[in-house]
Design a protein around this motif. Structure first.
Motif, PDB file in Angstrom:
ATOM      1  N   VAL A   1      -2.243  28.840  -3.696  1.00 12.87           N
ATOM      2  CA  VAL A   1      -1.313  28.154  -2.790  1.00 12.87           C
ATOM      3  C   VAL A   1      -1.107  29.260  -1.856  1.00 12.87           C
ATOM      4  O   VAL A   1      -0.318  30.329  -2.124  1.00 12.87           O
ATOM      5  N   PHE A   2      -1.391  29.157  -0.577  1.00 14.92           N
ATOM      6  CA  PHE A   2      -0.961  30.071   0.616  1.00 14.92           C
ATOM      7  C   PHE A   2      -0.014  29.651   1.517  1.00 14.92           C
ATOM      8  O   PHE A   2      -0.318  28.608   1.967  1.00 14.92           O
ATOM      9  N   GLU A   3       1.180  30.391   1.713  1.00 11.85           N
ATOM     10  CA  GLU A   3       2.092  30.098   2.487  1.00 11.85           C
ATOM     11  C   GLU A   3       1.929  31.158   3.539  1.00 11.85           C
ATOM     12  O   GLU A   3       2.280  32.375   3.520  1.00 11.85           O
ATOM     13  N   PHE A   4       1.992  30.427   4.988  1.00  9.12           N
ATOM     14  CA  PHE A   4       1.944  31.414   6.326  1.00  9.12           C
ATOM     15  C   PHE A   4       3.164  31.546   6.942  1.00  9.12           C
ATOM     16  O   PHE A   4       3.676  30.693   6.956  1.00  9.12           O
ATOM     17  N   GLU A   5       3.284  32.511   7.447  1.00  4.31           N
ATOM     18  CA  GLU A   5       4.201  32.930   8.440  1.00  4.31           C
ATOM     19  C   GLU A   5       3.750  33.435   9.951  1.00  4.31           C
ATOM     20  O   GLU A   5       2.965  34.469   9.813  1.00  4.31           O
ATOM     21  N   GLY A   6       3.411  32.328  10.575  1.00  5.26           N
ATOM     22  CA  GLY A   6       2.596  32.739  11.740  1.00  5.26           C
ATOM     23  C   GLY A   6       1.168  32.955  11.321  1.00  5.26           C
ATOM     24  O   GLY A   6       0.679  32.082  10.714  1.00  5.26           O
ATOM     25  N   GLU A   7       0.396  33.919  11.566  1.00  3.69           N
ATOM     26  CA  GLU A   7      -0.961  34.284  11.362  1.00  3.69           C
ATOM     27  C   GLU A   7      -0.981  35.110   9.851  1.00  3.69           C
ATOM     28  O   GLU A   7      -2.186  35.269   9.508  1.00  3.69           O
ATOM     29  N   LEU A   8      -0.181  35.370   9.248  1.00  5.36           N
ATOM     30  CA  LEU A   8      -0.021  36.027   7.920  1.00  5.36           C
ATOM     31  C   LEU A   8       0.326  35.458   6.854  1.00  5.36           C
ATOM     32  O   LEU A   8       1.210  34.476   6.785  1.00  5.36           O
ATOM     33  N   ILE A   9      -0.276  35.713   5.362  1.00  4.06           N
ATOM     34  CA  ILE A   9       0.067  35.381   4.385  1.00  4.06           C
ATOM     35  C   ILE A   9       1.525  35.724   3.882  1.00  4.06           C
ATOM     36  O   ILE A   9       1.608  36.851   3.741  1.00  4.06           O
ATOM     37  N   LYS A  10       2.515  34.807   3.945  1.00  6.44           N
ATOM     38  CA  LYS A  10       3.630  35.282   3.244  1.00  6.44           C
ATOM     39  C   LYS A  10       3.943  35.083   1.742  1.00  6.44           C
ATOM     40  O   LYS A  10       4.745  35.761   1.203  1.00  6.44           O
ATOM     41  N   ARG A  11       3.057  34.315   1.441  1.00  4.71           N
ATOM     42  CA  ARG A  11       3.175  33.780  -0.100  1.00  4.71           C
ATOM     43  C   ARG A  11       1.836  33.327  -0.646  1.00  4.71           C
ATOM     44  O   ARG A  11       1.123  32.733   0.089  1.00  4.71           O
ATOM     45  N   VAL A  12       1.441  33.954  -1.712  1.00  7.43           N
ATOM     46  CA  VAL A  12      -0.025  33.280  -2.494  1.00  7.43           C
ATOM     47  C   VAL A  12       0.706  33.260  -4.040  1.00  7.43           C
ATOM     48  O   VAL A  12       0.703  34.356  -4.702  1.00  7.43           O
ATOM     49  N   HIS A  13       0.137  32.246  -4.241  1.00  6.93           N
ATOM     50  CA  HIS A  13       0.576  31.791  -5.833  1.00  6.93           C
ATOM     51  C   HIS A  13      -0.756  31.394  -6.454  1.00  6.93           C
ATOM     52  O   HIS A  13      -1.240  30.503  -6.025  1.00  6.93           O
ATOM     53  N   ILE A  14      -1.172  31.955  -7.318  1.00  6.27           N
ATOM     54  CA  ILE A  14      -2.504  31.726  -8.025  1.00  6.27           C
ATOM     55  C   ILE A  14      -2.295  31.020  -9.398  1.00  6.27           C
ATOM     56  O   ILE A  14      -1.667  31.472 -10.232  1.00  6.27           O
TER      57      ILE A  14
END
Length: 330
Positions: free
Chosen positions: A146-159
């Protein structure tokens, strides 16, 4: 009369203004939709880059520029980490355990909504101890990120994945062993039955497709000089194994094949014997003892290692005599 004209004119002006505002709002909405579509495509591209970098082991500036400075990471049993330094710490931890990691990027399923990108897929690899995974018996290489973005950047990655890559967490396996599969397991062929059918089909005593006895992924190895003997070498898929039999039958004529004994211990089996084959390109008979190592899981062969005197084969087949338009170099 003048009053009516004024009222009518006013209504027309208001209608025109409303129509213009409506068109402007529609245009703005279309632009927003287009921007959202472009942003979603960009984020999906970033996610693909994330996996490609991991598979290639390229933890360079481009890789770390995928994240925000305060990125949050979660991995089962590892826990949470924050920031790019946390990403580095996780990489060191997982890298100390895995020698190789590969994701089936082309086979990913994506769910994209708002600022979230969810990826479902499969992965495989080799541990530092040399064990390949998954084994397709207990471990299957499934994961979800699960990737959460802030604009164009990854703010959170839960594996979300089972870190027990090589199915060594026996206590957990016993807890979650599905009792409803017990009936199905009873109907699966035993190692002995699979080997008996394998050699019956191979010898021509029984009709059938020998490929049906193999799993989709097989640890296959027949050591030898592949330039001279194209049927030798490592293989993995059913298609590669099918090509093996084609190469074998077009280059080798079996003269004699005797099994001395078969030893079976659960999923593992060892077969020893003696064979004589005519190598058609050289018109020579090759005699050797052999050992075959099998592993059978869920009624399918997942390992096949055929060991013969490959050095003797290479030394005895030295001529370049063309037989039936076959010519093999030294």
């Amino acid at each position: 009369m003048k009053t009516k004209i004024i009222i009518t004119t006013t209504l027309l002006v208001l209608a025109t203004i409303t129509n213009i505002k409506g068109q402007q709002a529609l245009t703005t909405q279309q632009e927003n939709n287009m921007n959202n579509t472009d942003l979603a495509a960009l984020r999906k591209s970033k996610v693909k880059t994330y996996f490609k970098k991991i598979d290639d082991g390229q933890f360079d500036e481009e890789y770390f520029n995928l994240y925000t400075d305060d990125v949050e990471l979660y991995y089962p049993k590892f826990g949470f980490e924050k920031g790019k330094e946390g990403i580095r710490n996780f990489g060191k931890t997982i890298g100390a355990h895995l020698q190789n990691l590969t994701h089936d990027i082309d086979g990913f399923n994506y769910i994209i909504s708002d600022n979230m990108v969810v990826v479902e897929g499969t992965e495989k690899g080799i541990t530092r101890s040399g064990k390949k995974w998954p084994d397709y018996r207990i471990s299957h290489g499934k994961f979800c990120n699960v990737f959460e973005f802030e604009g164009e950047l990854i703010k959170r990655v839960h594996i979300y994945v089972d870190p027990d890559f090589t199915s060594e967490d026996t206590d957990r396996v016993n807890i979650f062993n599905n009792p409803f599969q017990a009936v199905n397991k009873k109907t699966l062929s035993s190692t002995k039955e699979v080997l008996e059918e394998f050699y019956a089909i191979q010898s021509g005593k029984k009709k059938g497709n020998i490929l049906d006895l193999f799993a989709e992924n097989v640890d296959w190895d027949l050591p030898g000089n592949q330039e001279k003997f194209p049927w030798t070498g490592k293989r993995q898929t059913k298609k590669e194994i099918e090509n093996f039999f084609k190469e074998l039958y077009s280059n080798v004529q079996s003269e004699k094949f005797d099994i001395d004994f078969i030893a079976i211990n659960g999923e593992n089996a060892t077969v020893t014997g003696h064979l004589s084959s005519k190598i058609l390109a050289y018109n020579k008979i090759f005699d050797t003892e052999f050992v075959t190592i099998f592993k059978v899981m869920n009624g399918k062969i997942v390992k096949y290692h055929f060991l013969e005197d490959s050095y003797k084969l290479n030394e005895e087949m030295q001529s370049k005599t063309p037989i039936n338009n076959r010519t093999l170099s030294k």
